[in-house]
Design an enzyme around this catalytic site. Structure first.
Site, PDB file in Angstrom:
ATOM      1  N   ASP A  21       2.912  -6.011   0.885  1.00  0.00           N
ATOM      2  CA  ASP A  21       3.387  -4.485   1.118  1.00  0.00           C
ATOM      3  C   ASP A  21       3.212  -3.788  -0.254  1.00  0.00           C
ATOM      4  OD1 ASP A  21       3.203  -2.794   3.849  1.00  0.00           O
ATOM      5  OD2 ASP A  21       4.026  -1.740   2.329  1.00  0.00           O
ATOM      6  N   ILE A  22       3.067  -3.147   0.168  1.00  0.00           N
ATOM      7  CA  ILE A  22       3.468  -1.664  -1.794  1.00  0.00           C
ATOM      8  C   ILE A  22       5.182  -1.587  -1.442  1.00  0.00           C
ATOM      9  CG2 ILE A  22       1.858   0.086  -0.935  1.00  0.00           C
ATOM     10  CD1 ILE A  22       1.018  -0.183  -3.316  1.00  0.00           C
ATOM     11  N   GLY A  30       2.184   5.196  15.406  1.00  0.00           N
ATOM     12  CA  GLY A  30       2.484   5.788  13.838  1.00  0.00           C
ATOM     13  C   GLY A  30       1.461   4.782  12.736  1.00  0.00           C
ATOM     14  N   GLN A  31       0.529   4.606  13.015  1.00  0.00           N
ATOM     15  CA  GLN A  31      -0.415   3.581  11.846  1.00  0.00           C
ATOM     16  C   GLN A  31      -0.686   4.272  10.916  1.00  0.00           C
ATOM     17  OE1 GLN A  31      -4.009   2.000  14.030  1.00  0.00           O
ATOM     18  NE2 GLN A  31      -4.844   1.450  12.738  1.00  0.00           N
ATOM     19  N   SER A  32      -0.691   3.820   9.995  1.00  0.00           N
ATOM     20  CA  SER A  32      -1.382   5.403   9.373  1.00  0.00           C
ATOM     21  C   SER A  32      -2.508   4.372   8.112  1.00  0.00           C
ATOM     22  CB  SER A  32       0.197   5.048   8.187  1.00  0.00           C
ATOM     23  OG  SER A  32       0.334   4.040   7.328  1.00  0.00           O
ATOM     24  N   HIS A  34      -4.156  -4.212  11.099  1.00  0.00           N
ATOM     25  CA  HIS A  34      -3.270  -5.507  10.588  1.00  0.00           C
ATOM     26  C   HIS A  34      -1.637  -5.747  11.280  1.00  0.00           C
ATOM     27  CE1 HIS A  34      -2.352  -0.883   9.404  1.00  0.00           C
ATOM     28  NE2 HIS A  34      -1.574  -1.065   9.125  1.00  0.00           N
ATOM     29  N   HIS A  70       2.297  -6.496  10.246  1.00  0.00           N
ATOM     30  CA  HIS A  70       2.715  -6.365   9.888  1.00  0.00           C
ATOM     31  C   HIS A  70       3.998  -7.822  10.378  1.00  0.00           C
ATOM     32  CE1 HIS A  70       3.286  -1.944   8.136  1.00  0.00           C
ATOM     33  NE2 HIS A  70       2.408  -2.139   9.585  1.00  0.00           N
TER      34      HIS A  70
HETATM   35  P1  5GP Z   1       1.229   0.920   9.111  1.00  0.00           P
HETATM   36  O1  5GP Z   1       1.894   2.181   8.554  1.00  0.00           O
HETATM   37  O2  5GP Z   1      -0.511   1.663   9.268  1.00  0.00           O
HETATM   38  O3  5GP Z   1       1.407   0.605  10.633  1.00  0.00           O
HETATM   39  O4  5GP Z   1       1.342   0.030   7.877  1.00  0.00           O
HETATM   40  C1  5GP Z   1       0.336   0.546   6.979  1.00  0.00           C
HETATM   41  C2  5GP Z   1       1.299  -0.467   5.557  1.00  0.00           C
HETATM   42  O5  5GP Z   1       0.475  -0.588   4.268  1.00  0.00           O
HETATM   43  C3  5GP Z   1       2.688   0.422   5.240  1.00  0.00           C
HETATM   44  O6  5GP Z   1       3.502  -0.130   5.935  1.00  0.00           O
HETATM   45  C4  5GP Z   1       2.239   1.056   3.689  1.00  0.00           C
HETATM   46  O7  5GP Z   1       3.110   0.774   2.859  1.00  0.00           O
HETATM   47  C5  5GP Z   1       1.290   0.078   2.879  1.00  0.00           C
HETATM   48  N1  5GP Z   1       0.226   0.614   2.241  1.00  0.00           N
HETATM   49  C6  5GP Z   1      -0.310   1.631   2.082  1.00  0.00           C
HETATM   50  N2  5GP Z   1      -1.146   1.691   0.825  1.00  0.00           N
HETATM   51  C7  5GP Z   1      -1.117   0.086   0.622  1.00  0.00           C
HETATM   52  C8  5GP Z   1      -1.406  -0.425  -0.542  1.00  0.00           C
HETATM   53  O8  5GP Z   1      -2.590   0.169  -1.464  1.00  0.00           O
HETATM   54  N3  5GP Z   1      -1.487  -2.028  -1.070  1.00  0.00           N
HETATM   55  C9  5GP Z   1      -0.665  -2.403  -0.318  1.00  0.00           C
HETATM   56  N4  5GP Z   1      -0.127  -3.356  -0.455  1.00  0.00           N
HETATM   57  N5  5GP Z   1       0.590  -2.049   0.802  1.00  0.00           N
HETATM   58  C10 5GP Z   1      -0.409  -0.988   0.831  1.00  0.00           C
END
Ligand code: 5GP
Ligand code: ZN
Length: 114
Positions: free
Chosen positions: A30-31, A93-95, A100, A102
């Site tokens: 994760d970034i 909270g899916q962004s 995916h 985690h």
């Molecule tokens: P969500 O919030 O949808 O559950 O998780 C999305 C995750 O993707 C977040 O933890 C965010 O830090 C990660 N993320 C967003 N953009 C990027 C990217 O460009 N590269 C990587 N490696 N992770 C990303």
């Protein structure tokens, strides 16, 4: 799917720190890591979220979990414990709207999450 960040990562069009991969699943860091170990596991094919994967292709959902177990071992958090999280939809909270999971570990994780 065009214009999808994780489709682009899966295709190698956007760089990512890939830690493991199979024909159908990619694992990358994760970034914005929220724990010492924070790896995302995605299907190479586009699905909006994990329930959609499970509905369409249960074996693929199982492959994601199996690769997560492998990465937990290679990252050294299999024995110490870790957490798999699939934020889904608005309340979840899916962004990023590509399925995916985690994998978080390397520290004691609070429960319940916020
Ligand atoms: P969500 O919030 O949808 O559950 O998780 C999305 C995750 O993707 C977040 O933890 C965010 O830090 C990660 N993320 C967003 N953009 C990027 C990217 O460009 N590269 C990587 N490696 N992770 C990303
Ligand atoms: Zn996608």
């Amino acid at each position: 799917m065009s214009d999808c960040l994780f489709c682009a990562i899966a295709a190698g069009e956007i760089p990512a720190d890939v830690v493991a991969a199979t024909d159908r699943v990619v694992a990358f860091r994760d970034i914005q890591p929220q724990a010492p170990v924070h790896v995302l596991l995605i299907p190479r094919a586009h699905f909006d979220d994990l329930p959609s994967v499970a509905d369409a292709d249960p074996a693929l959902a199982a492959e994601i979990v199996a690769l997560a177990a492998e990465v937990a071992r290679s990252e050294g958090v299999a024995a110490t414990g870790h957490r798999l999280v699939a934020n889904t939809g608005v309340d979840g909270g899916q962004s990023v709207p590509h399925a995916h999971v985690h994998l978080l570990g390397g520290r004691s994780l609070a429960w319940p999450p916020g």
